[in-house]
Design a protein around this motif. Structure first.
Motif, PDB file in Angstrom:
ATOM      1  N   ALA A 202      -7.240  43.365  10.253  1.00  0.00           N
ATOM      2  CA  ALA A 202      -7.896  44.142   9.262  1.00  0.00           C
ATOM      3  C   ALA A 202      -7.409  43.689   7.895  1.00  0.00           C
ATOM      4  O   ALA A 202      -8.481  43.745   7.188  1.00  0.00           O
ATOM      5  N   VAL A 203      -6.407  43.093   7.782  1.00  0.00           N
ATOM      6  CA  VAL A 203      -5.933  42.750   6.283  1.00  0.00           C
ATOM      7  C   VAL A 203      -6.816  41.268   6.001  1.00  0.00           C
ATOM      8  O   VAL A 203      -7.222  41.178   5.042  1.00  0.00           O
ATOM      9  N   GLU A 204      -7.029  40.407   7.063  1.00  0.00           N
ATOM     10  CA  GLU A 204      -8.038  39.390   6.544  1.00  0.00           C
ATOM     11  C   GLU A 204      -9.377  40.016   6.397  1.00  0.00           C
ATOM     12  O   GLU A 204      -9.946  39.329   5.264  1.00  0.00           O
ATOM     13  N   ARG A 205      -9.829  40.754   7.027  1.00  0.00           N
ATOM     14  CA  ARG A 205     -11.173  41.239   6.613  1.00  0.00           C
ATOM     15  C   ARG A 205     -11.112  41.998   5.258  1.00  0.00           C
ATOM     16  O   ARG A 205     -12.035  41.687   4.467  1.00  0.00           O
ATOM     17  N   ALA A 206      -9.975  42.671   5.049  1.00  0.00           N
ATOM     18  CA  ALA A 206      -9.906  43.346   3.760  1.00  0.00           C
ATOM     19  C   ALA A 206      -9.924  42.265   2.590  1.00  0.00           C
ATOM     20  O   ALA A 206     -10.521  42.472   1.596  1.00  0.00           O
TER      21      ALA A 206
ATOM     22  N   VAL B  85     -22.061  44.872  -3.394  1.00  0.00           N
ATOM     23  CA  VAL B  85     -20.741  45.374  -3.658  1.00  0.00           C
ATOM     24  C   VAL B  85     -20.614  46.816  -3.059  1.00  0.00           C
ATOM     25  O   VAL B  85     -19.457  46.977  -2.290  1.00  0.00           O
ATOM     26  N   PRO B  86     -21.364  47.630  -3.019  1.00  0.00           N
ATOM     27  CA  PRO B  86     -21.202  49.031  -2.442  1.00  0.00           C
ATOM     28  C   PRO B  86     -21.301  48.936  -0.766  1.00  0.00           C
ATOM     29  O   PRO B  86     -20.408  49.746  -0.388  1.00  0.00           O
ATOM     30  N   GLU B  87     -21.818  47.992  -0.263  1.00  0.00           N
ATOM     31  CA  GLU B  87     -21.672  47.842   1.120  1.00  0.00           C
ATOM     32  C   GLU B  87     -20.331  47.405   1.314  1.00  0.00           C
ATOM     33  O   GLU B  87     -19.653  47.903   2.454  1.00  0.00           O
ATOM     34  N   TRP B  88     -19.810  46.177   1.016  1.00  0.00           N
ATOM     35  CA  TRP B  88     -18.710  45.687   0.854  1.00  0.00           C
ATOM     36  C   TRP B  88     -17.407  46.685   0.592  1.00  0.00           C
ATOM     37  O   TRP B  88     -16.622  46.621   1.174  1.00  0.00           O
ATOM     38  N   GLY B  89     -17.831  47.612  -0.343  1.00  0.00           N
ATOM     39  CA  GLY B  89     -16.584  48.380  -0.674  1.00  0.00           C
ATOM     40  C   GLY B  89     -16.464  49.396   0.411  1.00  0.00           C
ATOM     41  O   GLY B  89     -15.463  49.734   0.627  1.00  0.00           O
ATOM     42  N   ALA B  90     -17.690  49.766   0.912  1.00  0.00           N
ATOM     43  CA  ALA B  90     -17.451  50.979   1.847  1.00  0.00           C
ATOM     44  C   ALA B  90     -16.756  50.361   3.048  1.00  0.00           C
ATOM     45  O   ALA B  90     -15.946  50.991   3.738  1.00  0.00           O
ATOM     46  N   ARG B  91     -17.198  49.254   3.477  1.00  0.00           N
ATOM     47  CA  ARG B  91     -16.352  48.419   4.660  1.00  0.00           C
ATOM     48  C   ARG B  91     -14.791  48.378   4.490  1.00  0.00           C
ATOM     49  O   ARG B  91     -14.425  48.738   5.374  1.00  0.00           O
ATOM     50  N   LEU B  92     -14.606  48.060   3.070  1.00  0.00           N
ATOM     51  CA  LEU B  92     -13.375  47.939   2.796  1.00  0.00           C
ATOM     52  C   LEU B  92     -12.566  49.298   2.932  1.00  0.00           C
ATOM     53  O   LEU B  92     -11.536  49.351   3.484  1.00  0.00           O
ATOM     54  N   ARG B  93     -13.227  50.256   2.427  1.00  0.00           N
ATOM     55  CA  ARG B  93     -12.533  51.674   2.498  1.00  0.00           C
ATOM     56  C   ARG B  93     -12.237  52.202   3.734  1.00  0.00           C
ATOM     57  O   ARG B  93     -11.243  52.961   3.973  1.00  0.00           O
ATOM     58  N   GLN B  94     -13.066  51.995   4.677  1.00  0.00           N
ATOM     59  CA  GLN B  94     -12.695  52.129   6.106  1.00  0.00           C
ATOM     60  C   GLN B  94     -11.554  51.536   6.935  1.00  0.00           C
ATOM     61  O   GLN B  94     -11.073  51.933   7.955  1.00  0.00           O
ATOM     62  N   LEU B  95     -10.996  50.447   6.282  1.00  0.00           N
ATOM     63  CA  LEU B  95     -10.006  49.472   6.792  1.00  0.00           C
ATOM     64  C   LEU B  95      -8.687  50.377   6.771  1.00  0.00           C
ATOM     65  O   LEU B  95      -8.450  50.991   5.770  1.00  0.00           O
TER      66      LEU B  95
ATOM     67  N   ALA C 152     -12.547  42.033  -0.472  1.00  0.00           N
ATOM     68  CA  ALA C 152     -11.968  41.976  -1.831  1.00  0.00           C
ATOM     69  C   ALA C 152     -12.587  40.757  -2.759  1.00  0.00           C
ATOM     70  O   ALA C 152     -13.112  41.158  -3.794  1.00  0.00           O
ATOM     71  N   VAL C 153     -12.292  39.598  -1.989  1.00  0.00           N
ATOM     72  CA  VAL C 153     -12.628  38.486  -2.640  1.00  0.00           C
ATOM     73  C   VAL C 153     -14.413  38.584  -2.901  1.00  0.00           C
ATOM     74  O   VAL C 153     -14.711  37.917  -4.043  1.00  0.00           O
ATOM     75  N   LEU C 154     -15.123  38.908  -2.187  1.00  0.00           N
ATOM     76  CA  LEU C 154     -16.571  38.947  -2.198  1.00  0.00           C
ATOM     77  C   LEU C 154     -16.895  39.757  -2.970  1.00  0.00           C
ATOM     78  O   LEU C 154     -17.750  39.597  -3.899  1.00  0.00           O
ATOM     79  N   ILE C 155     -16.067  41.033  -3.184  1.00  0.00           N
ATOM     80  CA  ILE C 155     -16.420  41.961  -4.350  1.00  0.00           C
ATOM     81  C   ILE C 155     -16.279  41.371  -5.767  1.00  0.00           C
ATOM     82  O   ILE C 155     -17.081  41.684  -6.737  1.00  0.00           O
TER      83      ILE C 155
END
Length: 247
Positions: free
Chosen positions: A186-190, A209-219, A194-197
């Motif tokens: 989970a932390v590697e995905r996070a 960014v909204p798509e990646w942000g939503a995925r980050l928020r779910q971790l 984060a870096v992609l954002i």
């Protein structure tokens, strides 16, 4: 062998090519450098001093293209790079109203814990600030000890911090997350998200960014993992609306 009259107390001063004297003077003055010598005729010579080091400039050879960013450069070895980056970015905000992060001149981003950053001057010279105790075992091509998304993250770090190629880092992370995201922690995905954002914001391509942000928020992250994610980017404020609650 040298004789006893030669003492090991030399000082070297970089002499850099200059294609735009007035712009160069304005830029270094804006960063707080003192002009210790200024001459444009009959030949060009400029000298600047800041803290304990100096930068000198002379006429650039014909055909030099600053946009290629291969004009010249020098290394400035320091005890800690963070205070230098903070001083220069603060000076940029005062003079220009923002940190110069694109084009020439500019300063590269500084991620907490990093051991170097670069100032690109108006002529395309690289002034590279390096921490004296930078680890000797740095892997400039990515660590061979890592696998999967961890290795992709390491390669992206190299592309960002040492090759200053944000676009290549973005592409590597975007592809690597698709290929290795399911098997990563989970932390590697996070960290990857984060870096992609951050890279999307820097590259002015914020569509995903909204798509990646939503995925980050779910971790689900612990407090320590959250700190690890925030330390992976230069500007943690970009993540504030996307960071998940800690477990």
């Amino acid at each position: 062998m040298r004789d006893g009259s030669v003492q090991p107390n030399e000082t070297t001063v970089p002499l850099l090519p200059c294609v735009a004297p007035e712009v160069t003077l304005a830029f270094w003055r804006a960063l707080g450098f003192a002009v210790t010598y200024e001459q444009t005729k009959p030949y060009l010579y400029l000298a600047f001093r800041w803290s304990g080091f100096e930068l000198h400039y002379g006429h650039a050879p014909s055909g030099v293209d600053p946009s290629q960013e291969k004009t010249g450069g020098c290394l400035v070895m320091v005890d800690a790079v963070a205070p230098y980056h903070a001083a220069f970015t603060e000076a940029m905000r005062r003079t220009y109203g923002k940190v110069l992060a694109k084009g020439l001149p500019r300063i590269t981003r500084y991620r907490p814990g990093a051991s170097r950053f670069t100032v690109m001057d108006p002529s395309g010279n690289s002034i590279l600030f390096i921490q004296r105790d930078e680890p000797a075992e740095l892997e400039y091509g990515g660590s061979k000890q890592l696998q999967g998304l961890a290795r992709v993250l390491d390669n992206a770090r190299i592309l960002r911090e040492f090759k200053h190629d944000d676009l290549a880092a973005f592409r590597a992370l975007n592809s690597g997350l698709r290929r290795h995201g399911d098997s990563a922690s989970a932390v590697e995905r996070a960290v990857a998200l984060a870096v992609l954002i951050e890279l999307s914001t820097v590259l002015e391509e914020p569509e995903r960014v909204p798509e990646w942000g939503a995925r980050l928020r779910q971790l689900a992250l612990t407090m320590e993992e959250r700190r690890q994610v925030e330390s992976a980017v230069a500007d943690p404020t970009l993540l504030e609306r996307w960071m998940p609650a800690t477990t």
